[in-house]
Design an enzyme around this catalytic site. Sequence first.
Site, short mmCIF file in Angstrom:
data_model
loop_
_atom_site.label_atom_id
_atom_site.label_comp_id
_atom_site.label_asym_id
_atom_site.label_seq_id
_atom_site.Cartn_x
_atom_site.Cartn_y
_atom_site.Cartn_z
N GLY A 41 0.72 -1.30 -0.02
CA GLY A 41 -0.21 0.06 0.06
C GLY A 41 0.77 0.77 0.13
CB CYS A 94 11.65 -4.36 -6.92
SG CYS A 94 10.60 -5.70 -6.27
#
Length: 433
Positions: free
Chosen positions: A207, A326
């Site tokens: 989040g 990532c």
Amino acid sequence: HVRQLYALVSETLRYSSVLEKLLAGAALLRAEKKLPLPLAKVLVYDLLFGKGLKCGGRWKALARRHRARLEAELARLKVQQKVSRNEDLLAPVQAACPRACQVPRYVRVNTLKTCVDDAIDFFKRQGYSYLGKAASVEELRALSGKKFLLDLHLPELLVFPPETDFHDNLLYTSGHIILQDKASCLPAFLLSPAAGSHVIDACAAPGNKTSHLAAILKNKGQIFAFDVDTKRLATMNTMLMRAGVTGFQLAQKDFLTVDPRDPKYSKVTYILLDPSCSGSGMVNRVPREEAAPSAERLQALAGFQRKVLSHALSFPALQRLVYSTCSLHREENEDVVHAVLQEWGSAFRLVNAFPSWPCRGLAAFSGAESCLRASPADTLTHGFFVAVLERHGEGTAAPSSLPAAAEENPQHGEGMEPRAAPKRRKRKKQRVK
């Protein structure tokens, strides 16, 4: 003490694969069957590489009992690998960036609850020395003690020395600051949705990016956030409430099952897509086998990523999408973007995102330099990849370089409020003095 423990655990993670070899060679876990592997690694790191054992009692006695065997195994490993320094035992990526786990502590100011100036004042009252806006990455690298800077690229990001811990700080516990790596701030910053927009965060948990989107939207608009993990969504809901985020809908749902033609999403003009990936860019990841995926695993991930990116582009009102991972692997980054752009023909094209960002996409196809990359060595962040795609066709404005507007106007220009807004934030901040 908390800082020292954090540093010890971080360094233990960096040497994890070396420690596993030492433990196996010295047969320590076979001799001490009740000793958990994580604790064994910490003890051995502190004994052989750290500042000496600080613990007491039976753990200290246990480690010292096996010291001679562990030191002999360390010497044997150095001879075997033909190195003389402990640092040289690390994998090439780690050795190239010896302070890999020492990237700065990045603090994103949550503008839903406060403003940058007020956050700076708060830290100054806590004894931190503010050095102004950084002029280079080298200035970030040189930070030490209780000094901090404003980031040179992102206007709401404060930078502190590595291992600075804010988990018990009042600004963190009250949601006024978010502890978020700089590279992880890039996707929402580059998506830059206008206030009042409808936005999808396709793979949202935990989040941080969702809360960043809400701050950019100034809580004016609607965010649809999806994730398949119930527990992660529950944690995310708590975090978003603490950060003062409103106007969001969380759904435990696989984004691939979301119908782009559902009237609920007819006004969605922005999508942030950060799908599951190998995670190879995460600095503190324990270097186990999953951190170096096989070719088959990479192809499987890339297949999923292509599928979910193409699905995201099928939302009829979509104007801009940010794809990020990532991961350091070309298969999950440039190759995915290239394949999907070819699939969609001229309907979408890459934006030359953040021209002043120093690290660009690999030369995998013509135009790949429009993408961004990040790494511990070059940008003092986690390893990251970001691509910005915009719809291109009749009736669509030609895409601009991003975030040129944001660089000229650090508050994201569109929908900026008059000077009364900072005063409103200041009253909120008074409660956390």
